[in-house]
Design an enzyme around this catalytic site. Structure first.
Site, PDB file in Angstrom:
ATOM      1  N   GLY A   1      -6.900   4.141  -3.288  1.00  0.00           N
ATOM      2  CA  GLY A   1      -5.789   4.421  -2.382  1.00  0.00           C
ATOM      3  C   GLY A   1      -4.655   5.107  -3.094  1.00  0.00           C
TER       4      GLY A   1
ATOM      5  N   GLY B   1      -1.530   6.059  -1.661  1.00  0.00           N
ATOM      6  CA  GLY B   1      -0.214   5.972  -1.051  1.00  0.00           C
ATOM      7  C   GLY B   1       0.818   5.489  -2.046  1.00  0.00           C
TER       8      GLY B   1
ATOM      9  NE  ARG C   1      10.147  -1.798  12.245  1.00  0.00           N
ATOM     10  CZ  ARG C   1       9.574  -1.172  11.228  1.00  0.00           C
ATOM     11  NH1 ARG C   1       8.372  -1.551  10.812  1.00  0.00           N
ATOM     12  NH2 ARG C   1      10.187  -0.172  10.627  1.00  0.00           N
TER      13      ARG C   1
ATOM     14  NE  ARG D   1       6.513  -3.131   7.386  1.00  0.00           N
ATOM     15  CZ  ARG D   1       7.267  -2.097   7.776  1.00  0.00           C
ATOM     16  NH1 ARG D   1       8.507  -1.987   7.333  1.00  0.00           N
ATOM     17  NH2 ARG D   1       6.797  -1.192   8.613  1.00  0.00           N
TER      18      ARG D   1
END
Length: 641
Positions: free
Chosen positions: A43, A45, A333, A438
């Site tokens: 990965g 990222g 959120r 989060r």
């Protein structure tokens, strides 16, 4: 049932001293010996690239494997809004402890105190590191780094680079990694997808990957394996994630013995552009930073047909400001998304499918001027208009809650090691520091904290015991067994030769997941979901059609393998949601709510990390519990009123 015992390896001592104590107690690898080790990172990222750059700089030999044509395409670029740090530049009461507290509270008290405090502690170092790399953060008139506010906080602590923060941070990590590639410390393999972890004598010793261009199955060997492969929100089909994002790497590690923690903890982000039709394949996320200056509302009249800019103020319901006056449009959120869902369910949704709410900038433009709004969000407004053909400077945006970030992931200890020795998970691939929800601008923070500062310290503790040993050669029986398993699965998928595409099954799975394992969950719905997922999985393995062959570039084959894994992972997500008979963060059980309709936790019975052990496809998994101990914050019902 196995004899797994979860040892989080949380250091002794006061909270603010744990990370310092840990670094002193960790076994070290001296500089001359670091070049004797091989580390595999999967990965590219923020977490993976920053780890590769740092480990290469320290002297380790790193192999980086990514399915992208360039690491710069990693999905971290889509995190637009900013990155949190406790610098307190605005002198508004922020501190490391407040960032720690907001993160614990925002996650609804379902994360490990020691990890979260360490995250807050290293946040300031991340800003220093990335600013030194040249990341073009927004600045105030005098040249100092600027901050903006984000959901779940009452201070301004979010550093940003207009509406492209993730992209700029990834470019910083990428250029640091590119330097190590040039120096020969990092070997980069593009267009290569990891399909299995190789475990020998109880340790992770390598991976098996498929070359996405030629179809070649190839093994890679190392002293340790680091998964930095992101989250699994594409289990919902429609999500804010890039189409290639998937859960294959972590899921196949899970099937080898890595426990999967809190799989049902998924986040619905309140500011995606609404879906416009059933066959849409991707949702676009508008940055949460827009909630700084945008006001969210719906018409008070369910049958309203006027253009939103023609609806008078008195006929608008600013429902977040009404329900949560202290935080208003900056509630976390999960809270904002559920409040929007209430509006939809009661018939107040807007847009052609009645599936959106308005995000309005008229007041901010009037107060600050169009030039200021354009400076802050211009590229986001441009992107919105390009997609919707609506000008947000003149009419409000339409936004919609969409699957976004996954707080669940592989269980890791304080060192970021999974329950397979030698296998690490960093960034969104682990069950993270975010508990049940989060906070905005914390994903970039965690990915870079893990990659730049945590893993490079902790991995030496494991590697020091392997000094003098060579990686197992890739012609070893353990690798041949892994390669055969991968080839067999590919051959089986091609041989089915059914009538339905992988996308058909993925879309059908998404419908089940968003309906029953989405923003609101209940016992009957979750039981229906489990039954329906099993039926879909059986149908998939009888009727999926994979065109082409393995020995070529074959995106249908890639997708089929990922959907096969989603059909297994989704079942565990539903099982975990069914088992957790409380509401917390993004996990909202309709049977567990306050009189006001908010999430109601059950700390007596569920203050733990749920870590699941794989026992076979379709078999009941085994639950292991890491009890969460709160010594520095008081467990309290979350309130943003």
């Amino acid at each position: 049932m196995s004899n797994i015992v979860l040892d989080a390896k949380v250091p002794e001592g006061p909270l603010e001293e744990k990370w310092s104590n840990a670094r002193f107690d960790l076994k070290l690898v001296n500089p001359a010996n670091k070049r004797k080790y091989e580390i595999l990172i999967i990965g590219s990222g923020l977490a993976g690239a920053s780890a590769a750059a740092t480990l290469g700089e320290l002297g380790y030999n790193v192999t980086m494997i990514t399915y992208h044509d360039s690491p710069r395409r990693a999905h971290s670029i889509a995190a637009q809004g900013g990155i949190n740090a406790a610098k307190n530049y605005h002198n508004d009461g922020d501190s490391i402890f407040r960032l720690f507290y907001d993160t614990i509270k925002g996650g609804d008290y379902r994360s490990r105190e020691a990890n979260v405090y360490r995250l807050a502690e290293v946040s300031n170092e991340i800003i220093d590191q990335t600013a030194a790399q040249g990341v073009p953060y927004g600045r105030e008139y005098g040249g100092l780094l600027d901050n903006r506010s984000f959901g779940g906080a009452q201070v301004s602590r979010t550093f940003y680079s207009r509406g492209a923060t993730g992209q700029q941070l990834l470019l910083g990590a990428y250029q640091a990694m590119a330097r190590q590639i040039e120096l020969g410390k990092v070997k980069l393999y593009n267009r290569m997808e990891m399909l299995d972890v190789v475990v020998h004598e109880g340790r992770a010793v390598g991976v098996v990957a498929r070359d996405l261009i030629t179809g070649e199955i190839r093994s890679f060997s190392g002293h340790a394996v680091v998964l930095a492969t992101g989250g699994y929100a594409n289990a919902y089909y429609l999500s804010t994630m890039a189409m290639m994002c998937n859960g294959t790497a972590v899921w196949r590690a899970h099937k080898h013995g890595a426990l999967f923690a809190n799989p049902s903890f998924t986040q619905i982000h309140p500011t995606a552009i609404p879906a416009s039709e059933e066959f849409q394949s991707k949702l676009t996320l508008m940055s949460e930073s827009l909630r700084n200056d945008g006001r969210i509302w719906v018409p008070k009249d369910k049958n309203e047909t006027r253009s939103p800019d023609q609806i008078p103020e008195a006929e608008r319901d600013y429902f977040l400001e009404r329900r949560y006056p202290a935080f208003g449009n900056l509630v976390p959120r999960d809270v904002a998304s559920r409040a929007a869902k209430v509006m939809f369910d009661e018939g107040y949704g807007v847009g052609p499918l009645k599936n959106g709410v308005y995000l309005d900038f008229a007041e901010a433009i009037g107060r600050l001027g169009k030039d200021v709004i354009e400076q802050r969000y211009g590229n986001l407004f441009e992107m919105y208009e390009r997609i919707t053909d609506e000008n947000p400077y003149k009419v409000p945006m339409r936004i919609y809650p969409a699957p976004h970030y996954t707080m669940g992931g592989l269980w890791v200890d304080y060192h970021l090691m999974t329950t397979i020795p030698g296998l690490y998970a960093i960034g969104e691939a682990n069950f993270s520091d975010h508990g049940g929800n989060r906070l905005g601008a914390s994903a970039l923070m965690q990915g870079l904290a893990d990659g730049y500062f945590v893993l490079p310290n902790t991995i030496g503790d494991y590697l020091s015991d392997q000094l003098g040993t060579d990686p197992i050669p890739t012609d070893h029986a353990a690798f041949k067994t892994g390669e055969k398993a991968v080839k067999d699965q590919i051959d089986e998928l091609i041989a089915i030769n059914g009538t339905r595409s992988p996308d058909y099954f993925h879309r059908e799975l998404g419908k089940v997941m968003i309906a029953e394992v989405g923003m609101a969950r209940n016992e009957d719905g979750l039981k229906r979901a489990i039954s329906e997922i099993r039926r879909l999985r059986d149908e998939f393995h009888k009727d999926v059609k994979v065109t082409g062959s393995n020995e070529s570039f074959n995106q249908t084959l890639e997708k089929a393998g990922r959907v096969a894994d989603f059909l297994e992972l989704a079942e565990l997500m539903a099982i975990d949601a069914l088992n957790r008979r409380e509401s917390c963060g993004g996990h909202f059980r309709e049977e567990s709510r306050t009189p006001e309709g908010e999430a109601l936790r059950d700390d007596e019975n569920y203050a733990y990390v749920a870590a699941w052990e794989f026992n076979g496809v379709g078999e009941e998994p085994t639950l292991h519990k890491e009890q969460l101990v709160f010594e520095n914050v008081e467990l309290a019902q979350r309130s943003y009123k």
